[in-house]
Each structure stands twice: as C-alpha cells, then as structure tokens.
Design a protein around this motif. Structure first.
Motif, PDB file in Angstrom:
ATOM      1  N   ALA A 153     -19.652  22.387 -11.902  1.00 22.91           N
ATOM      2  CA  ALA A 153     -20.612  21.312 -12.258  1.00 22.91           C
ATOM      3  C   ALA A 153     -21.780  21.633 -11.250  1.00 22.91           C
ATOM      4  O   ALA A 153     -22.877  21.581 -11.841  1.00 22.91           O
ATOM      5  N   VAL A 154     -21.450  22.251 -10.223  1.00 23.65           N
ATOM      6  CA  VAL A 154     -22.538  22.455  -9.423  1.00 23.65           C
ATOM      7  C   VAL A 154     -23.439  23.764 -10.277  1.00 23.65           C
ATOM      8  O   VAL A 154     -24.746  23.607  -9.878  1.00 23.65           O
ATOM      9  N   ALA A 155     -22.847  24.875 -10.408  1.00 23.97           N
ATOM     10  CA  ALA A 155     -23.414  25.792 -11.129  1.00 23.97           C
ATOM     11  C   ALA A 155     -24.137  25.480 -12.455  1.00 23.97           C
ATOM     12  O   ALA A 155     -25.343  25.880 -12.578  1.00 23.97           O
ATOM     13  N   ALA A 156     -23.619  24.690 -13.173  1.00 19.50           N
ATOM     14  CA  ALA A 156     -24.292  23.996 -14.332  1.00 19.50           C
ATOM     15  C   ALA A 156     -25.545  23.227 -14.036  1.00 19.50           C
ATOM     16  O   ALA A 156     -26.662  23.580 -14.676  1.00 19.50           O
ATOM     17  N   ASP A 157     -25.568  22.560 -12.919  1.00 18.84           N
ATOM     18  CA  ASP A 157     -26.775  21.739 -12.786  1.00 18.84           C
ATOM     19  C   ASP A 157     -27.642  22.758 -12.152  1.00 18.84           C
ATOM     20  O   ASP A 157     -29.014  22.554 -12.472  1.00 18.84           O
ATOM     21  N   LEU A 158     -27.391  23.786 -11.230  1.00 23.76           N
ATOM     22  CA  LEU A 158     -28.209  24.690 -10.925  1.00 23.76           C
ATOM     23  C   LEU A 158     -29.055  25.617 -11.702  1.00 23.76           C
ATOM     24  O   LEU A 158     -30.179  25.634 -11.994  1.00 23.76           O
ATOM     25  N   ARG A 159     -28.208  25.914 -13.054  1.00 22.97           N
ATOM     26  CA  ARG A 159     -28.579  26.508 -14.076  1.00 22.97           C
ATOM     27  C   ARG A 159     -29.685  25.538 -14.967  1.00 22.97           C
ATOM     28  O   ARG A 159     -30.670  26.344 -15.273  1.00 22.97           O
ATOM     29  N   HIS A 160     -29.218  24.472 -15.153  1.00 24.76           N
ATOM     30  CA  HIS A 160     -30.170  23.639 -16.018  1.00 24.76           C
ATOM     31  C   HIS A 160     -31.530  23.521 -15.058  1.00 24.76           C
ATOM     32  O   HIS A 160     -32.638  23.211 -15.703  1.00 24.76           O
ATOM     33  N   GLU A 161     -31.282  22.938 -13.856  1.00 24.59           N
ATOM     34  CA  GLU A 161     -32.683  22.911 -13.101  1.00 24.59           C
ATOM     35  C   GLU A 161     -33.417  24.248 -12.992  1.00 24.59           C
ATOM     36  O   GLU A 161     -34.716  23.963 -13.092  1.00 24.59           O
ATOM     37  N   THR A 162     -32.590  25.232 -12.858  1.00 24.69           N
ATOM     38  CA  THR A 162     -33.442  26.393 -12.757  1.00 24.69           C
ATOM     39  C   THR A 162     -34.506  26.985 -14.011  1.00 24.69           C
ATOM     40  O   THR A 162     -35.372  27.320 -14.066  1.00 24.69           O
ATOM     41  N   GLY A 163     -33.572  26.464 -15.531  1.00 29.63           N
ATOM     42  CA  GLY A 163     -34.242  26.991 -16.607  1.00 29.63           C
ATOM     43  C   GLY A 163     -35.405  25.902 -16.698  1.00 29.63           C
ATOM     44  O   GLY A 163     -36.479  26.536 -17.258  1.00 29.63           O
ATOM     45  N   GLN A 164     -35.276  24.717 -16.059  1.00 29.68           N
ATOM     46  CA  GLN A 164     -36.352  23.785 -16.351  1.00 29.68           C
ATOM     47  C   GLN A 164     -37.524  24.055 -15.428  1.00 29.68           C
ATOM     48  O   GLN A 164     -38.639  24.113 -16.156  1.00 29.68           O
ATOM     49  N   ARG A 165     -37.195  24.514 -14.486  1.00 32.38           N
ATOM     50  CA  ARG A 165     -38.305  24.838 -13.417  1.00 32.38           C
ATOM     51  C   ARG A 165     -39.139  26.103 -13.740  1.00 32.38           C
ATOM     52  O   ARG A 165     -40.311  26.268 -13.914  1.00 32.38           O
ATOM     53  N   LEU A 166     -38.330  27.084 -14.198  1.00 27.92           N
ATOM     54  CA  LEU A 166     -38.990  28.399 -14.586  1.00 27.92           C
ATOM     55  C   LEU A 166     -39.637  28.393 -15.771  1.00 27.92           C
ATOM     56  O   LEU A 166     -40.816  28.758 -16.297  1.00 27.92           O
ATOM     57  N   ASP A 167     -39.211  27.428 -16.910  1.00 32.39           N
ATOM     58  CA  ASP A 167     -39.684  27.374 -18.299  1.00 32.39           C
ATOM     59  C   ASP A 167     -41.151  26.649 -17.975  1.00 32.39           C
ATOM     60  O   ASP A 167     -42.063  27.106 -18.592  1.00 32.39           O
ATOM     61  N   GLY A 168     -41.094  25.558 -17.148  1.00 32.92           N
ATOM     62  CA  GLY A 168     -42.413  24.845 -16.706  1.00 32.92           C
ATOM     63  C   GLY A 168     -43.360  25.726 -16.181  1.00 32.92           C
ATOM     64  O   GLY A 168     -44.371  25.648 -16.392  1.00 32.92           O
ATOM     65  N   ALA A 169     -42.901  26.774 -15.500  1.00 30.48           N
ATOM     66  CA  ALA A 169     -43.832  27.748 -14.719  1.00 30.48           C
ATOM     67  C   ALA A 169     -44.294  29.042 -15.521  1.00 30.48           C
ATOM     68  O   ALA A 169     -44.970  29.902 -15.117  1.00 30.48           O
TER      69      ALA A 169
END
Length: 716
Positions: A588-604
């Motif tokens: 679950a921690v890994a899934a949250d990290l991947r989701h958060e990473t995708g949103q932040r990098l996509d936003g950037a």
C-alpha cells in the motif's frame, strides 16, 4: 603459634567433653545388672518390680511383684527398703538418712558383685518366689533414657557455651557462660551415673558423685549471677565478683561435710536463693538498659531463656523438696530445661541471633507454653480421670494440637504487634512512590513507606554515599542508598526503639530497593519514549505539515493549493495512524508513492519511470519506517522537480535481506553542492540515520542519483 584460636579452643573443649562422656559411660556400665526395673513404693513400704527383662539374669521373676530381699552366696542377706531405689538421695529429710542409704548401697553393691545371689520376691497374691541369678555386665542398651538425656544435656550445654567462649574469649559474659556450661556438665554427668543405677552402687562413690552434682548446681547459679552482673551492661567490675564463689564454696563445704541443718538447707535452699538473685540481677539490667535498644533486646532474650529454663527446674525439682514433697518430674528429664537455657543464652550472647530476638522469644514462649499445657493435661487426665498413660498422652496431644496450636497466629499478632505489608500492598505502595507527580512528592512518599515498614525513631540523610542496603551498629541502624529522589538515608531504632534491624529486615529492605530501582527504570524508559514520541510528532508537524501549508500560501493557482492541501491531509492521516500504533502494508505504501510520484511529475511535465521488486503483500511497516520513507521520497522528488532541470525521473523501490531500498535518479544538470548542504537534504540524512539506515549520492555521467536504504524492523 597462637593456641587461643577458636578452632583449637573448640577442639580442646570437644576432647574434654568426649573424655568426660566416656568416663561417665564407663562408670554407669561398671555396675552389675539383674534385668529389673524397680520403683520405691512408700505406701506399701516395699520395692516394686515394674518390669522384668525376659532375657535378663532375673527373667524367672514376674512383674508386678515386690522384691523383698537379696542374699549373697556368702550368707549375707539384706531386706530391701523403698529408700534403696530412690533416684536422688537429696530428697531425704536428714543427713543421717543419707548416710544410712549410702551404707546400705555399699552392702547391696557387695552382694551384687558376687557370682551368684538369691532374689526373694512376693507376688500381689502373697505367693513367695526365690530365684538364684548371676548378675551380668551392663551394656549401653541397658541404660535407661534419663541417663542419655542427662549425658546429652551436659555435653550440649558445655559445647554450646564453649563455642561462644571460643569466639568471644575476651568477653566476660562468654567467660561466665562457659563456666555455667562446665557446671551443668559436671552436675548432669554425675547425676546420670547414680540416678540411673538399677539397684545399688558403691556408697562412697555415690557420696562423691552427689557432691559433684551439688558443686555443678551451685556453680551454675554462681556463674549466672555473675553473667547478669556483667552483661549486657557491666554493673560491677569483674574483680569485685570474688565474694560470690567464696560464699558458694563455703555453703557447699557445709553441705558436703553435713554441717547444714538438713539436706534441703544444704543443697536445695542455696539453689533457690541463686535463682532469686538471678531474677534480681535481670531486673537491675533491665533498669540499666533503658534507652539502649540493643542491650534491652539482648537482656530480653537472655532473661527469658534463663527464667524459663532455670525457673522451670527450680519449680519442678527444688521447690517441692523444700516444702517437704517429692518432685513431680524425674530429675533426669528436668535437666532438659538447662539445655534450653544454654541454647538460648548462647544465641543471645553471641549475638548471632540477636536481631531476631522478639520473634525467637515469642516462639520459645509459645512452644514452651504448648509443652507445659501438654504435660498439665496429661497429668490431669491420669490423676483426675485415672486414665492409662498411653491414652492420656494421646488425648492431651490432640487437645493441644487442635485447641492451642490454632491460636498461634492470633497470639503472634498480639505479642509481636508489628504490622507487615502484604506483597500486593507493598507493590502498590512502591508503584505509588515511583509514579508520584513531582520529585518532592516522590521523596515524601518514599519516607512515608519506610516509616510504615520500620517505624524508626529517626530517619536522617546519610553523611556519606551509601552503595547498598546495610545494617549497622549491630542492628541499631539501617542504611539505604539514594532512591526515589530522596538522598541516602539512615534509619535508627526501628519500631519506636523497641527492636533492632535483623536479617529478615535487611532482606526486606534489599527487596524494596531492588523493586523500586526496577520500577524507576521502567518509568524513566516510559518517560524517554513519551518524550521521543512528542518530539517526533512535533518534527512531523513542523517539517511536513507546516512546510506544505506554508508552500500553499505562495501558490498562485487554486489547483496547486488544493493539491498541496490534499498532501497535507495525507500527512495528517499518516501521523494519526502512527499515533494509534497501526502498521501499514508495504504494497500500500508503494502504491501511494507511485500515485503521488506520477501526479507530481505529470504536473511538472516530467516523464516517470517506476520499478519495484520484492513488494508483495504481507510485509508490514512500522510507522517510523513508512513515515520517513514517504518524507524522504518527497524530498528527493522535490529536488529533482525544482533544481535538476530534468526531463525524466526514474524511481526504483526494492526489498531484500530485511532492507528496504529507494533509488531516485534524474537526467538533469546534476546535484548542486549548495543543495547538498541545505536543510532539505540535511533533514533527509538525519531521518535516515535515526532509523539506522544509510543515504548515498553516487556519481553518475549525467543527472543526480540518490540511494537510501532502511531496515524493515525497528528496534525497541
């Protein structure tokens, strides 16, 4: 070579005791034996045969019967009298009677030493019987129980007192005690020989043994008077005690020379006077030891032992003779009272048991009371209800066992009157002390607990550090180390000055301090853990939540602000989850990290490459691990977005060998040296180091590569 060492003195005392015992045994065995148990019958003016040894020389006789006369092969014949078989000639009312008794003893002894003699007996129905016997040698198994009792008492009293004297040779109390022990041995050994004869012994030897018995009895009283004039307080100088032996020797000489009015005045009366003087000396010592708990406790023990032991002997043996009666108890068994004296006196004088005086005194008093009650009931059943000795003793024993013994606990509480805390109450009290709100309250509760346990007259700070619990001043003081925010303490005169600290109190104090130390260690560990947790929560709120809220204030767009607030809410939920102690699955921690990473990098506007290995279900992470993993990942990702000028960021999360690894790499301009020295990476390094992990910044051809590793399991 120093001869006066305790081991050599005890060896010498043992040799003296063994030699005296062997001589006593030899003299007791050097008497002809018929195999009869004889008793005087004053009402019928006869000698009664109570028992006949079926394998003894006189086995042809029957019991019960009267032994009428002895006749030797040389023609001499003596008609027996009840006086011939009395246990102790001191019970006679005149010296002439004693002299006649000893003359008859010599005559009977001469007949008994002939190869053959004739015994004349008369059955209860008047039938006469005459048998010819050959007296046999006496063997140890033929000696009656009173002989062994007196031998045991004499040897025990002397060895116990010699043991004390060997250890405390310079102590006048110990010197008087060994003199008393020697006197008891002399008195009991001599009495054992003549009082346990079967019928007769040489009259001259009887007179010598009787004189030695008187010497021992009066010598014991003289030594006891001197003992209580010197111990525990020296009331007179030892040099002034010489009149005592002079007076006793003069009286003894008058008795042996038969110059006294009668045997009671010559031997019984001085014994009674000595007993009264002993009681007076105990009273003087009681007055002299006022304000001295140690001396008062020693006197309580010594006085109790002597009054019970010597008083019982005087009451059962001496007093009945002085008033014209006969002792209700065999003198041989009455000597057991003297062994009680020496056992108690030895322990008291040596102080080896001094610290338990009150409890010992009560136990002795209690069991002595049980014994006296048993004897009184037995006698009452025999003489009042005319029961046989066997059933009478059984009933008396049952009455004492089921009537007197159950009262023991009540009597104990009434006599000792020292409240003791139960284990559960003691534990609660210690916990109350350890978890008091303030240091002052903790110290006050500690002092209060010590007062409840020991009730000392004084409780003072120790003048110097105390390393361990210790009893000092021979029981007057108990030293305690610093404990419960109180300094090291000295407790003086426990139980209001009515007792001393003993081994059991020392053990209780050690148990108390050990338990207190462990509870304080647990409390300190709890305080440290709580403090660390508060510090961690504060850091999380400040570093993560606070920083994100501050960032949101400077965002221009509403979408960015909302995104930041969502992250803040995620952080708050993570912190709250950590407070409840919940563990979170690694997947679950890994899934949250991947989701958060995708949103932040996509936003950037950056490309993301995500790789993961070993991230299966069932692996749970503690709050510190996943919280710091998330925070570290965010910091690493923020550096890539803000400073790297990269177009792509790759993240690799893996688990192997109990370690969790995270690698973040970008294709930007590389790590700015100023950024490595900034607060962000510094905090990141601190977080990882606090969890026992490592962080590294390996060089690469382009961009930045940051590697960290964390242990999955956190130590307590």
């Amino acid at each position: 070579m120093n001869f006066w060492v305790p081991s050599r003195l005890m060896l010498a005392a043992l040799l003296v005791c063994v030699t005296a015992s062997a001589l006593t045994l030899w003299m007791a065995l050097d008497q002809p034996r018929l195999g009869l148990v004889l008793r005087p019958d004053t009402e019928r003016d006869s000698v009664r045969i109570e028992r006949v040894d079926p394998r003894g020389p006189a086995r042809d006789l029957t019991a019960p019967a009267d032994l009428v006369a002895l006749a030797g092969a040389d023609g001499r014949r003596l008609t027996l009298r009840p006086d011939d078989v009395v246990e102790e000639s001191d019970y006679f009312d005149s010296y002439d009677r004693i002299a006649a008794f000893q003359v008859r003893q010599s005559a009977l002894n001469d007949i008994l030493h002939q190869p053959e003699l004739t015994l004349e007996a008369r059955a209860p129905d008047g039938t006469a019987a005459t048998v010819t016997v050959s007296p046999a040698p006496r063997l140890p198994v033929h000696l009656p129980p009173p002989f062994w009792v007196q031998l045991f008492v004499g040897a025990g009293a002397f060895l116990i007192s010699a043991w004390v004297w060997a250890l405390r040779r310079e102590d006048w109390g110990a010197r008087m005690l060994v003199a008393a022990g020697l006197a008891i041995m002399l008195s009991s050994f001599s009495a054992a020989i003549y009082s346990t004869r079967e019928l007769a012994m040489d009259g001259d030897l009887h007179r010598v043994l009787s004189a030695l018995n008187h010497l021992g009895s009066l010598g014991f009283g003289c030594a006891m008077i001197a003992l209580f004039l010197l111990y525990p307080r020296q009331l007179v100088r030892p040099a002034l005690l010489w009149p005592l032996p002079v007076i006793v020797a003069t009286w003894l000489a008058a008795d042996i020379s038969r110059l006294a009015p009668d045997p009671a005045t010559g031997s019984q009366l001085p014994t009674l006077i000595e007993m009264l003087l002993i009681v007076i000396c105990i009273g003087l010592q009681w007055r002299a030891t006022r304000g001295d708990p140690r001396g008062r406790a020693a006197l309580r023990w010594l006085g109790l032992a002597v009054i019970i032991g010597a008083g019982a002997f005087v009451a059962t043996i001496i007093t009945p003779v002085l008033i014209g009666g006969l002792p209700p108890l065999s003198q041989g068994y009455a000597f057991l009272f003297f062994l009680l004296i020496h056992a108690g006196v030895a322990l008291g004088v040596s102080r080896y048991r001094l610290f338990e005086l009150d409890e010992w005194a009560f136990r002795i008093l209690y069991y002595t009371g049980a014994l006296l009650l048993l004897l009184a009931l037995d006698a009452a059943l025999i003489f009042a209800l005319h029961l046989e000795p066997g059933p009478s003793f059984g009933l008396a024993l049952l009455a004492v066992a089921f009537g007197y013994l159950p009262l023991r606990d009540g009597l104990w509480r009434w006599a000792v009157a020292r409240r003791k805390l139960g284990e559960d109450e003691l534990f609660r009290s210690i916990v109350d002390v350890a978890f008091a709100a303030t240091e002052q309250e903790r110290a006050a509760r500690w002092r209060g607990l010590l007062t409840r346990l020991f009730d000392p007259l004084e409780m003072l700070p120790a003048p110097e550090p105390v390393a361990t619990v210790d009893v000092r001043q021979e029981g007057l003081e108990l030293a305690l180390p610093a404990m419960a925010d109180a300094p090291a303490l000295i407790l003086r005169c426990p139980w209001g000055g009515r007792g001393l600290f003993g081994p059991s109190h020392l053990a209780l104090a050690r148990q108390l301090t050990t338990l207190m130390a462990r509870i304080e260690q647990g409390r300190d560990a709890y305080d440290r853990g709580a403090s660390e947790e508060r510090r961690r929560i504060a850091a999380d709120l400040h570093d993560d939540v606070g920083a994100r809220l501050l960032t949101s204030l400077h965002r221009d767009g509403l979408d960015d602000t909302r995104e930041t607030l969502r992250d803040v809410l995620t952080d708050i939920r993570a912190i709250a989850s950590g407070l409840t102690g919940d563990r979170k699955p690694l997947a679950a921690v890994a899934a949250d990290l991947r989701h958060e990473t995708g949103q932040r990098l996509d936003g950037a506007g950056l490309d993301m490459e995500w790789r993961a290995s070993g991230i299966e279900d069932g692996v749970l992470l503690d709050y510190p691990v996943y919280r710091n993993l998330i925070a570290s990942h965010r910091e690493m990702l923020s550096n890539a977005i803000r400073h790297a000028r990269a177009s792509r960021v790759s993240v690799e999360l893996s688990r192997a060998n109990g370690m969790l690894s995270l690698v973040v790499e970008d294709d930007g301009i590389g790590l700015d040296p100023d950024a490595r020295r900034g607060n962000g990476l510094a905090n990141l390094s601190r977080r990882i180091a606090g969890l026992g992990g490592e962080i590294a910044f390996p060089s690469c051809d382009s961009g930045t590569r940051i590697m960290l590793s964390l242990p999955l399991e956190q130590s307590a």
